[in-house]
Design a protein around this motif. Sequence first.
Motif, PDB file in Angstrom:
ATOM      1  N   PRO A  21      30.184  31.372  41.042  1.00 25.02           N
ATOM      2  CA  PRO A  21      31.400  30.828  41.662  1.00 25.02           C
ATOM      3  C   PRO A  21      32.267  31.915  42.267  1.00 25.02           C
ATOM      4  CG  PRO A  21      31.653  30.896  39.293  1.00 25.02           C
ATOM      5  CD  PRO A  21      30.228  31.298  39.568  1.00 25.02           C
ATOM      6  N   MET A  22      33.169  31.509  43.146  1.00 25.68           N
ATOM      7  CA  MET A  22      34.044  32.459  43.825  1.00 25.68           C
ATOM      8  C   MET A  22      34.939  33.236  42.866  1.00 25.68           C
ATOM      9  SD  MET A  22      33.630  32.681  47.074  1.00 25.68           S
ATOM     10  CE  MET A  22      35.218  33.371  47.518  1.00 25.68           C
ATOM     11  N   VAL A  23      35.155  32.698  41.666  1.00 25.12           N
ATOM     12  CA  VAL A  23      36.005  33.375  40.692  1.00 25.12           C
ATOM     13  C   VAL A  23      35.441  34.738  40.310  1.00 25.12           C
ATOM     14  CG1 VAL A  23      34.890  32.425  38.634  1.00 25.12           C
ATOM     15  CG2 VAL A  23      37.333  32.964  38.582  1.00 25.12           C
ATOM     16  N   ALA A  24      34.162  34.990  40.588  1.00 23.29           N
ATOM     17  CA  ALA A  24      33.535  36.270  40.243  1.00 23.29           C
ATOM     18  C   ALA A  24      34.061  37.422  41.102  1.00 23.29           C
ATOM     19  CB  ALA A  24      32.015  36.166  40.395  1.00 23.29           C
ATOM     20  N   LEU A  25      34.565  37.133  42.300  1.00 24.26           N
ATOM     21  CA  LEU A  25      35.001  38.199  43.204  1.00 24.26           C
ATOM     22  C   LEU A  25      36.333  38.775  42.749  1.00 24.26           C
ATOM     23  CD1 LEU A  25      34.099  36.778  46.727  1.00 24.26           C
ATOM     24  CD2 LEU A  25      32.737  38.228  45.213  1.00 24.26           C
ATOM     25  N   ASN A  26      36.400  40.098  42.642  1.00 29.41           N
ATOM     26  CA  ASN A  26      37.613  40.722  42.139  1.00 29.41           C
ATOM     27  C   ASN A  26      38.689  40.843  43.218  1.00 29.41           C
ATOM     28  OD1 ASN A  26      37.228  43.080  43.680  1.00 29.41           O
ATOM     29  ND2 ASN A  26      36.050  44.070  42.082  1.00 29.41           N
ATOM     30  N   TYR A  27      39.845  41.329  42.785  1.00 32.92           N
ATOM     31  CA  TYR A  27      41.005  41.423  43.674  1.00 32.92           C
ATOM     32  C   TYR A  27      40.736  42.316  44.879  1.00 32.92           C
ATOM     33  CZ  TYR A  27      45.555  43.116  45.278  1.00 32.92           C
ATOM     34  OH  TYR A  27      46.612  43.485  46.056  1.00 32.92           O
ATOM     35  N   GLY A  28      40.059  43.452  44.653  1.00 33.25           N
ATOM     36  CA  GLY A  28      39.810  44.386  45.752  1.00 33.25           C
ATOM     37  C   GLY A  28      38.967  43.789  46.854  1.00 33.25           C
ATOM     38  N   VAL A  29      37.931  43.048  46.489  1.00 41.31           N
ATOM     39  CA  VAL A  29      37.060  42.421  47.484  1.00 41.31           C
ATOM     40  C   VAL A  29      37.833  41.354  48.253  1.00 41.31           C
ATOM     41  CG1 VAL A  29      35.046  40.932  47.770  1.00 41.31           C
ATOM     42  CG2 VAL A  29      34.911  42.924  46.275  1.00 41.31           C
ATOM     43  N   ARG A  30      38.614  40.540  47.564  1.00 40.66           N
ATOM     44  CA  ARG A  30      39.384  39.489  48.239  1.00 40.66           C
ATOM     45  C   ARG A  30      40.401  40.096  49.214  1.00 40.66           C
ATOM     46  NH1 ARG A  30      39.505  34.361  45.301  1.00 40.66           N
ATOM     47  NH2 ARG A  30      37.962  34.427  43.649  1.00 40.66           N
ATOM     48  N   ARG A  31      41.002  41.210  48.784  1.00 40.78           N
ATOM     49  CA  ARG A  31      41.977  41.866  49.662  1.00 40.78           C
ATOM     50  C   ARG A  31      41.297  42.387  50.924  1.00 40.78           C
ATOM     51  NH1 ARG A  31      43.854  47.109  50.226  1.00 40.78           N
ATOM     52  NH2 ARG A  31      46.013  47.279  50.947  1.00 40.78           N
ATOM     53  N   ARG A  32      40.098  42.997  50.772  1.00 41.48           N
ATOM     54  CA  ARG A  32      39.381  43.495  51.936  1.00 41.48           C
ATOM     55  C   ARG A  32      38.947  42.347  52.856  1.00 41.48           C
ATOM     56  NH1 ARG A  32      39.889  48.352  53.650  1.00 41.48           N
ATOM     57  NH2 ARG A  32      37.803  48.314  54.569  1.00 41.48           N
ATOM     58  N   LEU A  33      38.573  41.234  52.294  1.00 48.39           N
ATOM     59  CA  LEU A  33      38.232  40.069  53.115  1.00 48.39           C
ATOM     60  C   LEU A  33      39.422  39.651  53.977  1.00 48.39           C
ATOM     61  CD1 LEU A  33      36.160  37.789  50.697  1.00 48.39           C
ATOM     62  CD2 LEU A  33      35.417  38.603  52.941  1.00 48.39           C
ATOM     63  N   GLY A  34      40.605  39.661  53.346  1.00 46.30           N
ATOM     64  CA  GLY A  34      41.807  39.316  54.093  1.00 46.30           C
ATOM     65  C   GLY A  34      42.095  40.294  55.216  1.00 46.30           C
ATOM     66  N   VAL A 222      50.164  36.076  32.255  1.00 50.82           N
ATOM     67  CA  VAL A 222      49.501  37.237  32.843  1.00 50.82           C
ATOM     68  C   VAL A 222      50.562  38.286  33.166  1.00 50.82           C
ATOM     69  CG1 VAL A 222      47.954  38.063  34.644  1.00 50.82           C
ATOM     70  CG2 VAL A 222      47.799  35.696  33.874  1.00 50.82           C
ATOM     71  N   VAL A 223      50.497  39.412  32.490  1.00 52.83           N
ATOM     72  CA  VAL A 223      51.469  40.494  32.683  1.00 52.83           C
ATOM     73  C   VAL A 223      50.975  41.367  33.840  1.00 52.83           C
ATOM     74  CG1 VAL A 223      52.654  42.438  31.627  1.00 52.83           C
ATOM     75  CG2 VAL A 223      52.076  40.429  30.241  1.00 52.83           C
ATOM     76  N   ILE A 224      51.678  41.297  34.970  1.00 52.31           N
ATOM     77  CA  ILE A 224      51.227  41.943  36.204  1.00 52.31           C
ATOM     78  C   ILE A 224      51.897  43.301  36.391  1.00 52.31           C
ATOM     79  CG2 ILE A 224      50.974  41.691  38.701  1.00 52.31           C
ATOM     80  CD1 ILE A 224      49.504  39.561  37.188  1.00 52.31           C
ATOM     81  N   SER A 225      51.069  44.297  36.699  1.00 47.10           N
ATOM     82  CA  SER A 225      51.539  45.637  37.034  1.00 47.10           C
ATOM     83  C   SER A 225      50.440  46.318  37.832  1.00 47.10           C
ATOM     84  CB  SER A 225      51.850  46.440  35.759  1.00 47.10           C
ATOM     85  OG  SER A 225      50.645  46.687  35.035  1.00 47.10           O
ATOM     86  N   ASP A 226      50.700  47.522  38.307  1.00 49.94           N
ATOM     87  CA  ASP A 226      49.646  48.265  38.993  1.00 49.94           C
ATOM     88  C   ASP A 226      48.468  48.536  38.065  1.00 49.94           C
ATOM     89  OD1 ASP A 226      50.746  48.562  41.604  1.00 49.94           O
ATOM     90  OD2 ASP A 226      52.118  50.085  40.864  1.00 49.94           O
ATOM     91  N   ASP A 227      48.747  48.763  36.790  1.00 56.54           N
ATOM     92  CA  ASP A 227      47.670  49.023  35.822  1.00 56.54           C
ATOM     93  C   ASP A 227      46.825  47.773  35.589  1.00 56.54           C
ATOM     94  OD1 ASP A 227      48.380  51.785  35.163  1.00 56.54           O
ATOM     95  OD2 ASP A 227      50.180  50.919  34.293  1.00 56.54           O
ATOM     96  N   TYR A 228      47.462  46.611  35.650  1.00 55.00           N
ATOM     97  CA  TYR A 228      46.712  45.348  35.506  1.00 55.00           C
ATOM     98  C   TYR A 228      45.603  45.252  36.558  1.00 55.00           C
ATOM     99  CZ  TYR A 228      45.899  40.412  36.681  1.00 55.00           C
ATOM    100  OH  TYR A 228      45.324  39.213  37.020  1.00 55.00           O
ATOM    101  N   LEU A 229      45.887  45.708  37.765  1.00 55.81           N
ATOM    102  CA  LEU A 229      44.926  45.598  38.858  1.00 55.81           C
ATOM    103  C   LEU A 229      43.667  46.418  38.598  1.00 55.81           C
ATOM    104  CD1 LEU A 229      47.363  45.883  41.901  1.00 55.81           C
ATOM    105  CD2 LEU A 229      46.460  43.813  40.847  1.00 55.81           C
ATOM    106  N   GLU A 230      43.745  47.413  37.721  1.00 55.20           N
ATOM    107  CA  GLU A 230      42.602  48.277  37.432  1.00 55.20           C
ATOM    108  C   GLU A 230      41.816  47.817  36.209  1.00 55.20           C
ATOM    109  OE1 GLU A 230      41.880  50.632  39.555  1.00 55.20           O
ATOM    110  OE2 GLU A 230      43.695  50.163  40.714  1.00 55.20           O
ATOM    111  N   SER A 231      42.235  46.757  35.558  1.00 60.72           N
ATOM    112  CA  SER A 231      41.615  46.332  34.300  1.00 60.72           C
ATOM    113  C   SER A 231      40.565  45.254  34.534  1.00 60.72           C
ATOM    114  CB  SER A 231      42.697  45.809  33.338  1.00 60.72           C
ATOM    115  OG  SER A 231      42.112  45.177  32.220  1.00 60.72           O
TER     116      SER A 231
END
Length: 297
Positions: A21-34, A222-231
Motif C-alpha cells: 500500500p501507499m502507506v509504505a512510502l516515507n516522507y522523503g519520497v512523497r516530498r520528492r514526488l511533490g 504524534v510529536v512532530i519535530s525535525d528529529d521525528y522526520l529522521e525516525s
Amino acid sequence: MATAPAEPEPELGAAALDAVPMVALNYGVRRRLGLYLNPRATAAADWTALAEELGWDYLEIKRLEALPDPTAVLLEEWQGRCPGGATVGRLLRLLRDLRRHDVLLELAASMEADCKKYLQRRQQEADQPLQVPAVDSSVPKTSELLGITTRDDPCGNGTEMFDAFICYCQKDLQFVQEMIRELEQTEFKLKLCVFDRDVLPGTCVWSITGELIERRCRRMVVVISDDYLESDECDFQTKFALSLSPGARLKRLIPVKCKTMKNEFPSILRFITICDYTNPCTKKWFWTRLAKSLLLP
C-alpha cells in the motif's frame, strides 16, 4: 529522435509491488514526488494528469489547486478512497503511462527500498519466535500480546486500555515527560501509553506497536519535530495509524508540533488539524485543547 532514458528494472516483481500500500512510502519520497509533480507544466504531465487518471473530476482538481502540496493530498485521498487499490505498483504504472521517466529514474529505487522495508516488517510480524514448550503442562499459557505493558495483569487475566499512544523520538522525550505531567497528573486523568515507560521488553517491537495502536489505544498523539522526520519507528507508527483511519475520519491521529522546525511539516499530516506548542498565541490553551481531543468518545 531523442529517446527516454532506460528506467531501472525493479528487483521486486509487479505482483509484489501491487501488494504494497501507499502507506509504505516515507516522507522523503512523497516530498520528492511533490517537487516533481506540483509545478504546472505544458511539456510534461503534472499532478493534475495523475489526478485525472485516478478518477478525480474537474471540481476536485480545482479544490486541490489551492493547496501548497496538491500531490501529497492527492495521494492521501487516493489511499482513503481506494485502500485496496492505492498501491505503489499502481503508482509506478501510472507514472510510466504518463511518461514521467524522470520521476521514475529519480525515485523508483527509493520507492522500492521503502517497499522492501514494509514487506520485511510484515514478515517479522508473521514470523514470531517460537516459544519452548513448557515441561509442566499446568503452567498457564497466555497469548504473546496479553502481557505487554507494565499495567497488564501478569497472570494474563486482563489487559490495560489507554486513551492515547504517544508517537515520539528519543530526542523529544523531555516534551513527552511534560505531556505526562499535564495530562495524567492533573484533573484530566488521562492514561497515556509511552513506549519507554509502559512497554515490557521481550516481544517483537512491530507486533507490540501494532497491537497497542490498533486495539489498546483509542487515539495516537504524534510529536512532530525535525528529529521525528529522521525516525523509522515514528514513520511506521504514523503510517500504521493513518491506515486505520483513512482521511482522519475517525479522529484517531492528533499531530502535535513541539519545536520550531527547519524542515517542512510532514505532508502526510498536513491535512489534519494540529496542536502547535510553538505558537505563543495559542500556547495558553494548548494542553486543554489536546486533552479535550483525547477525551472525545
